[in-house]
Motif scaffolding. Structure first.
Motif, PDB file in Angstrom:
ATOM      1  N   MET A   1       0.842  -1.171   0.000  1.00  0.00           N
ATOM      2  CA  MET A   1       0.000   0.000   0.000  1.00  0.00           C
ATOM      3  C   MET A   1       0.892   1.240   0.000  1.00  0.00           C
ATOM      4  N   ALA A   2       0.515   2.206  -0.787  1.00  0.00           N
ATOM      5  CA  ALA A   2       1.303   3.435  -0.904  1.00  0.00           C
ATOM      6  C   ALA A   2       0.990   4.368   0.254  1.00  0.00           C
ATOM      7  N   LYS A   8      -1.644  11.499  -2.720  1.00  0.00           N
ATOM      8  CA  LYS A   8      -2.019  12.905  -2.903  1.00  0.00           C
ATOM      9  C   LYS A   8      -1.309  13.500  -4.117  1.00  0.00           C
ATOM     10  N   ARG A   9      -0.010  13.194  -4.268  1.00  0.00           N
ATOM     11  CA  ARG A   9       0.731  13.703  -5.430  1.00  0.00           C
ATOM     12  C   ARG A   9       0.159  13.150  -6.730  1.00  0.00           C
ATOM     13  N   THR A  38     -12.773  19.719 -10.276  1.00  0.00           N
ATOM     14  CA  THR A  38     -12.674  20.335  -8.952  1.00  0.00           C
ATOM     15  C   THR A  38     -11.769  19.571  -7.996  1.00  0.00           C
ATOM     16  N   ASP A  39     -11.782  18.237  -8.065  1.00  0.00           N
ATOM     17  CA  ASP A  39     -10.992  17.469  -7.109  1.00  0.00           C
ATOM     18  C   ASP A  39     -10.721  16.091  -7.690  1.00  0.00           C
ATOM     19  N   THR A  40      -9.695  15.456  -7.168  1.00  0.00           N
ATOM     20  CA  THR A  40      -9.359  14.088  -7.555  1.00  0.00           C
ATOM     21  C   THR A  40      -8.926  13.336  -6.310  1.00  0.00           C
ATOM     22  N   ARG A  41      -9.407  12.127  -6.175  1.00  0.00           N
ATOM     23  CA  ARG A  41      -9.018  11.286  -5.038  1.00  0.00           C
ATOM     24  C   ARG A  41      -8.549   9.944  -5.565  1.00  0.00           C
TER      25      ARG A  41
END
Length: 155
Positions: A1-2, A8-9, A38-41
């Motif tokens: 797992m990272a 986030k990067r 608007t956002d990325t997860r």
């Protein structure tokens, strides 16, 4: 797992690449200039990415943009893979961001609260308090108490 910093990067990189590709690289007329990323997860294992977007327009334009993003998903994923240089390029899922709708709902509620406050202010403009001017009981003088007791006792 990272670790979370790497996720986030990668999420920031995906947001930038998708926004640039939508602006310059995709010639789909459904994806005009009224789309905003608007956002990325990204999930912890870096396998799936959720891209949130908003559309400036009505429900018909939102549906067209959703269909356009689904059809351009492969092109956008390959652009992300080329830019990211990771072993596995995350799968992209596009979700319409509910933030503008929530903001509009909150603004409408605040407007209703302001108008009801104004109505209450107008209704209470000429009103006075119920009861006496000074509603607190004050102790009477000790002399008045003894006089009242003498009168009661004498009678």
């Amino acid at each position: 797992m990272a670790d979370n910093a790497r996720a986030k990067r990668l999420a920031d990189l995906i947001r930038e690449v998708v926004a640039q590709k939508l602006q310059r690289g995709i010639k789909d007329p459904r994806l005009g200039t009224h789309v905003t990323i608007t956002d990325t997860r990204v999930t912890g294992d870096l396998r799936e990415a959720t891209v949130f977007y908003t559309v400036y327009g009505d429900d018909e334009q939102r549906a067209e943009v959703a269909a356009g993003l689904e059809s351009a998903k492969g092109i956008l994923r390959s652009a992300v893979g080329a830019a990211a240089g990771v072993k596995f390029t995350p799968t992209l899922t596009f979700v319409a961001d509910a933030l503008p709708d929530n903001a509009k709902t909150i603004e409408d509620l605040l407007d209703r609260a302001r108008s009801s406050d104004a109505q209450v202010r107008e209704a209470s403009a000429g009103a006075s308090f119920a009861g006496e001017a000074d509603p607190y009981k004050k102790p009477e003088d000790a002399a008045d108490d003894t006089d009242a007791a003498d009168k009661d006792g004498d009678a």
